[in-house]
Write a protein that holds these residues in place. Structure first.
Motif, PDB file in Angstrom:
ATOM      1  N   PRO A 184       0.738  -1.132   0.003  1.00 35.64           N
ATOM      2  CA  PRO A 184       0.421   0.514  -0.277  1.00 35.64           C
ATOM      3  C   PRO A 184       0.586   1.305  -0.044  1.00 35.64           C
ATOM      4  CG  PRO A 184      -0.368  -1.331   1.160  1.00 35.64           C
ATOM      5  CD  PRO A 184       0.634  -2.216   1.229  1.00 35.64           C
ATOM      6  N   LEU A 185       0.171   1.955  -0.691  1.00 40.88           N
ATOM      7  CA  LEU A 185       1.520   3.735  -0.878  1.00 40.88           C
ATOM      8  C   LEU A 185       0.567   4.878   0.156  1.00 40.88           C
ATOM      9  CD1 LEU A 185       1.974   4.153  -4.172  1.00 40.88           C
ATOM     10  CD2 LEU A 185       3.449   2.049  -2.903  1.00 40.88           C
ATOM     11  N   TYR A 186       1.685   5.052   0.668  1.00 40.26           N
ATOM     12  CA  TYR A 186       1.222   5.914   1.898  1.00 40.26           C
ATOM     13  C   TYR A 186       1.374   8.390   1.399  1.00 40.26           C
ATOM     14  CZ  TYR A 186       1.701   2.477   4.757  1.00 40.26           C
ATOM     15  OH  TYR A 186       1.155   0.983   5.428  1.00 40.26           O
ATOM     16  N   GLY A 187       2.419   7.721   0.144  1.00 36.74           N
ATOM     17  CA  GLY A 187       2.784   9.169   0.249  1.00 36.74           C
ATOM     18  C   GLY A 187       3.353  10.313   0.179  1.00 36.74           C
ATOM     19  N   THR A 188       3.432  11.094   0.945  1.00 35.19           N
ATOM     20  CA  THR A 188       5.033  12.560   1.059  1.00 35.19           C
ATOM     21  C   THR A 188       4.358  12.319   2.545  1.00 35.19           C
ATOM     22  OG1 THR A 188       5.465  13.008  -0.875  1.00 35.19           O
ATOM     23  CG2 THR A 188       6.053  14.403   1.298  1.00 35.19           C
ATOM     24  N   ASN A 189       2.953  12.531   2.310  1.00 33.84           N
ATOM     25  CA  ASN A 189       1.928  12.854   4.251  1.00 33.84           C
ATOM     26  C   ASN A 189       1.534  11.996   4.724  1.00 33.84           C
ATOM     27  OD1 ASN A 189       3.038  16.002   4.316  1.00 33.84           O
ATOM     28  ND2 ASN A 189       1.754  15.558   2.347  1.00 33.84           N
ATOM     29  N   GLY A 190       1.785  10.435   4.016  1.00 34.55           N
ATOM     30  CA  GLY A 190       1.063   9.386   4.595  1.00 34.55           C
ATOM     31  C   GLY A 190      -0.807   9.805   4.320  1.00 34.55           C
ATOM     32  N   LEU A 191      -0.785  10.459   3.761  1.00 33.83           N
ATOM     33  CA  LEU A 191      -2.180  10.767   3.548  1.00 33.83           C
ATOM     34  C   LEU A 191      -2.761  10.163   2.179  1.00 33.83           C
ATOM     35  CD1 LEU A 191      -2.160  14.877   4.142  1.00 33.83           C
ATOM     36  CD2 LEU A 191      -3.455  13.267   5.774  1.00 33.83           C
ATOM     37  N   LEU A 192      -2.586   9.756   1.674  1.00 29.95           N
ATOM     38  CA  LEU A 192      -2.825   8.951  -0.159  1.00 29.95           C
ATOM     39  C   LEU A 192      -3.666   8.021   0.601  1.00 29.95           C
ATOM     40  CD1 LEU A 192      -0.597   7.563  -2.453  1.00 29.95           C
ATOM     41  CD2 LEU A 192      -2.211   6.926  -2.670  1.00 29.95           C
ATOM     42  N   GLY A 193      -5.169   8.272   0.096  1.00 27.73           N
ATOM     43  CA  GLY A 193      -6.246   7.059  -0.023  1.00 27.73           C
ATOM     44  C   GLY A 193      -7.016   8.123   1.004  1.00 27.73           C
ATOM     45  N   GLU A 194      -6.872   9.271   2.082  1.00 27.15           N
ATOM     46  CA  GLU A 194      -7.799   9.841   2.539  1.00 27.15           C
ATOM     47  C   GLU A 194      -8.025  10.913   2.198  1.00 27.15           C
ATOM     48  OE1 GLU A 194      -8.228   9.383   5.684  1.00 27.15           O
ATOM     49  OE2 GLU A 194      -6.889   7.945   6.086  1.00 27.15           O
ATOM     50  N   ILE A 195      -9.081  10.027   0.976  1.00 21.45           N
ATOM     51  CA  ILE A 195     -10.494  10.301  -0.084  1.00 21.45           C
ATOM     52  C   ILE A 195     -11.293  11.899   0.199  1.00 21.45           C
ATOM     53  CG2 ILE A 195     -11.826   8.635  -1.061  1.00 21.45           C
ATOM     54  CD1 ILE A 195     -11.183   8.873  -4.280  1.00 21.45           C
ATOM     55  N   GLY A 196     -11.485  10.785   1.494  1.00 25.60           N
ATOM     56  CA  GLY A 196     -13.069  11.597   2.258  1.00 25.60           C
ATOM     57  C   GLY A 196     -12.151  13.292   2.591  1.00 25.60           C
ATOM     58  N   LEU A 197     -11.007  14.077   2.877  1.00 21.39           N
ATOM     59  CA  LEU A 197     -10.940  15.296   2.958  1.00 21.39           C
ATOM     60  C   LEU A 197     -11.532  15.764   1.799  1.00 21.39           C
ATOM     61  CD1 LEU A 197      -7.886  14.143   5.583  1.00 21.39           C
ATOM     62  CD2 LEU A 197     -10.193  14.545   5.915  1.00 21.39           C
ATOM     63  N   ILE A 198     -11.400  15.287   1.080  1.00 23.59           N
ATOM     64  CA  ILE A 198     -11.321  16.360  -0.605  1.00 23.59           C
ATOM     65  C   ILE A 198     -12.834  17.004  -0.698  1.00 23.59           C
ATOM     66  CG2 ILE A 198     -11.307  16.287  -3.013  1.00 23.59           C
ATOM     67  CD1 ILE A 198      -9.738  13.823  -3.370  1.00 23.59           C
ATOM     68  N   PRO A 199     -12.024  18.537  -0.602  1.00 21.40           N
ATOM     69  CA  PRO A 199     -13.561  19.291  -0.550  1.00 21.40           C
ATOM     70  C   PRO A 199     -14.157  19.572  -1.630  1.00 21.40           C
ATOM     71  CG  PRO A 199     -11.590  20.597  -0.516  1.00 21.40           C
ATOM     72  CD  PRO A 199     -11.284  19.112  -0.350  1.00 21.40           C
ATOM     73  N   ILE A 200     -15.818  19.515  -1.494  1.00 19.65           N
ATOM     74  CA  ILE A 200     -16.277  19.659  -2.831  1.00 19.65           C
ATOM     75  C   ILE A 200     -17.798  20.248  -2.329  1.00 19.65           C
ATOM     76  CG2 ILE A 200     -17.605  19.000  -4.658  1.00 19.65           C
ATOM     77  CD1 ILE A 200     -15.615  16.986  -4.860  1.00 19.65           C
ATOM     78  N   GLN A 201     -17.665  21.634  -3.298  1.00 23.33           N
ATOM     79  CA  GLN A 201     -18.549  23.009  -3.023  1.00 23.33           C
ATOM     80  C   GLN A 201     -18.682  23.190  -1.188  1.00 23.33           C
ATOM     81  OE1 GLN A 201     -22.509  21.651  -4.974  1.00 23.33           O
ATOM     82  NE2 GLN A 201     -21.588  22.337  -6.412  1.00 23.33           N
ATOM     83  N   ALA A 202     -17.618  23.446  -0.090  1.00 26.96           N
ATOM     84  CA  ALA A 202     -17.231  24.096   0.658  1.00 26.96           C
ATOM     85  C   ALA A 202     -17.714  22.461   2.358  1.00 26.96           C
ATOM     86  CB  ALA A 202     -18.501  25.224   1.781  1.00 26.96           C
ATOM     87  N   GLN A 203     -17.456  21.224   1.305  1.00 27.37           N
ATOM     88  CA  GLN A 203     -18.021  20.536   2.104  1.00 27.37           C
ATOM     89  C   GLN A 203     -17.141  19.102   1.571  1.00 27.37           C
ATOM     90  OE1 GLN A 203     -21.742  19.044   1.585  1.00 27.37           O
ATOM     91  NE2 GLN A 203     -22.824  19.452   3.755  1.00 27.37           N
ATOM     92  N   SER A 204     -16.830  18.606   2.832  1.00 23.23           N
ATOM     93  CA  SER A 204     -15.620  17.589   2.134  1.00 23.23           C
ATOM     94  C   SER A 204     -16.375  16.330   1.447  1.00 23.23           C
ATOM     95  CB  SER A 204     -14.748  16.814   3.724  1.00 23.23           C
ATOM     96  OG  SER A 204     -15.812  16.484   4.597  1.00 23.23           O
ATOM     97  N   LEU A 205     -15.647  15.310   1.086  1.00 25.42           N
ATOM     98  CA  LEU A 205     -16.563  14.097   0.694  1.00 25.42           C
ATOM     99  C   LEU A 205     -17.052  13.322   1.795  1.00 25.42           C
ATOM    100  CD1 LEU A 205     -14.397  13.116  -2.379  1.00 25.42           C
ATOM    101  CD2 LEU A 205     -16.993  13.908  -1.811  1.00 25.42           C
ATOM    102  N   ASN A 206     -16.179  13.308   2.888  1.00 25.24           N
ATOM    103  CA  ASN A 206     -16.899  12.473   4.041  1.00 25.24           C
ATOM    104  C   ASN A 206     -17.696  13.118   4.415  1.00 25.24           C
ATOM    105  OD1 ASN A 206     -15.141  10.834   4.524  1.00 25.24           O
ATOM    106  ND2 ASN A 206     -13.958  12.180   5.171  1.00 25.24           N
ATOM    107  N   GLN A 207     -18.570  14.501   4.036  1.00 21.10           N
ATOM    108  CA  GLN A 207     -19.383  15.618   5.163  1.00 21.10           C
ATOM    109  C   GLN A 207     -20.495  14.992   3.952  1.00 21.10           C
ATOM    110  OE1 GLN A 207     -17.852  18.792   5.328  1.00 21.10           O
ATOM    111  NE2 GLN A 207     -18.373  18.856   7.537  1.00 21.10           N
ATOM    112  N   ARG A 208     -20.026  15.064   2.400  1.00 20.70           N
ATOM    113  CA  ARG A 208     -21.821  14.654   1.656  1.00 20.70           C
ATOM    114  C   ARG A 208     -21.388  13.141   2.130  1.00 20.70           C
ATOM    115  NH1 ARG A 208     -21.306  18.471  -2.400  1.00 20.70           N
ATOM    116  NH2 ARG A 208     -21.884  17.249  -3.970  1.00 20.70           N
ATOM    117  N   ILE A 209     -20.479  11.974   2.392  1.00 17.31           N
ATOM    118  CA  ILE A 209     -21.599  10.889   2.350  1.00 17.31           C
ATOM    119  C   ILE A 209     -22.247  10.865   3.578  1.00 17.31           C
ATOM    120  CG2 ILE A 209     -21.038   8.633   3.171  1.00 17.31           C
ATOM    121  CD1 ILE A 209     -20.663   8.385   0.262  1.00 17.31           C
ATOM    122  N   ARG A 210     -22.205  11.151   4.304  1.00 19.11           N
ATOM    123  CA  ARG A 210     -22.691  11.486   5.294  1.00 19.11           C
ATOM    124  C   ARG A 210     -24.029  11.776   5.254  1.00 19.11           C
ATOM    125  NH1 ARG A 210     -18.149  12.181   9.019  1.00 19.11           N
ATOM    126  NH2 ARG A 210     -17.508  14.912   8.805  1.00 19.11           N
TER     127      ARG A 210
END
Length: 331
Positions: A216-242
């Motif tokens: 599994p790849l982690y990236g420079t900051n260990g954030l590779l895979g934390e796709i739910g943090l991406i913001p779309i229209q002032a909401q993170s994808l985690n928030q949009r799923i919730r």
């Protein structure tokens, strides 16, 4: 890898692979095969049983090791006739653990602690009570060193109890890993796809993992895979799923996720596991992707209904792999 093995054996087969690189006469397997504690804790608002603990030692029966004294047929696994079948995990929203000795599931249970200090004490008790040789902990959130950060209901929490636990049990190794990366490892040893992506969605958000070969790849900051943090229209994808209220709304969020995965990483295989009310509607998603990606897609998208099984298989692999590595390094 040969098929027909029990789900715990792929990890052991990988460990045996180390034998071929050792000088003649050396043997890396321990005299006594280690006991592993595999734990996936869930805390606070995600714990519906409010701190109650349930332990269920398994018994051998003529039909197989699939019954308990209190609730017949309720164990996580059915080992009858050499088969390994997951029980439905649709209602499993609480933390769980397994105590494993090679290919034997000695004990399984649930654990729900009100805070990090209580979780640390509980795991410490399990380690001491059952003479554990190695502890593997899979958690949701961002894992950094021996700590992790969770995003539950718009609140970020920093958890340090694993770091404290390691200081108290220095005689045994304790490994902390993101739960979706662990699921992905478990999946890989059933289907070793060289470039694959694992997407898991539950009631609090999204986790994912990208793997090259068996890593599994982690990236420079260990954030590779934390796709739910991406913001779309002032909401993170985690928030949009919730905040999803309908299947159609969930499909729109799934379209966004798949489009990102395919255009940025373009893996051979995409695994999707869902722990939510909504379903993955395959034909509808194909039509939606065609609207925006105007070429035939070769990505194989597959729904994984055995994510809980993959989670524990991945933890067993991590434990055994690291035990073998340490032993080889000491030769």
């Amino acid at each position: 890898m040969a098929t027909g093995l029990t789900s715990l054996q792929p990890s052991f087969c990988y460990a045996q692979g180390w034998l071929s690189v050792l000088p003649p006469g050396h043997h890396c397997l321990p005299e006594r095969f280690p006991s592993l504690l595999c734990l996936s804790p869930v805390q606070n608002d995600r714990m519906p049983i409010n701190g109650r603990i349930r332990r269920r030692p398994l018994l051998m029966t003529p039909q197989g090791r699939n019954t308990t004294p209190s609730t017949p047929g309720s164990s996580l696994y059915d080992f009858s006739q050499g088969k390994y079948k997951p029980r439905s995990q649709a209602q499993n929203n609480h933390g769980s653990y397994q105590l494993i000795h090679y290919d034997k599931l000695i004990m399984e249970g649930t654990c729900g602690q009100k805070d990090d200090a209580a979780m640390e004490s509980y795991v410490l008790d399990l380690i001491h009570t059952h003479a554990i040789d190695c502890c593997v902990i899979a958690v949701d959130g961002i894992v950094k060193d021996d700590q992790y950060i969770t995003d539950h209901k718009d609140t970020f929490e920093h958890h340090k109890w694993v770091s404290s636990l390691k200081k108290r049990v220095q005689q045994i190794p304790v490994y902390l890993e993101n739960d979706v990366k662990v699921m992905h490892l478990g999946q890989y040893f059933h289907e070793p796809i060289s470039r694959s992506f694992y997407l898991h969605i539950n009631e609090v958000g999204i986790g994912s993992s990208y793997m090259e070969l068996d890593t599994p790849l982690y990236g420079t900051n260990g954030l590779l895979g934390e796709i739910g943090l991406i913001p779309i229209q002032a909401q993170s994808l985690n928030q949009r799923i919730r905040s999803c209220q309908t299947q159609a709304q969930f499909n729109e969020e799934m379209l966004t996720l798949l489009s990102m995965i395919i255009t940025m990483l373009d893996p051979k295989r995409i695994y999707i596991s869902l722990q939510v009310t909504w379903a993955y509607e395959e034909e509808i998603m194909k039509d939606m992707l065609k609207r925006y990606i105007h070429i035939p897609l070769k990505n194989n998208i597959q729904v994984d209904d055995d994510y809980q099984k993959r989670l524990f298989e991945g933890m067993v692999y991590i434990g055994i792999q690291n035990i073998m590595k340490e032993k080889i390094e000491r030769l």
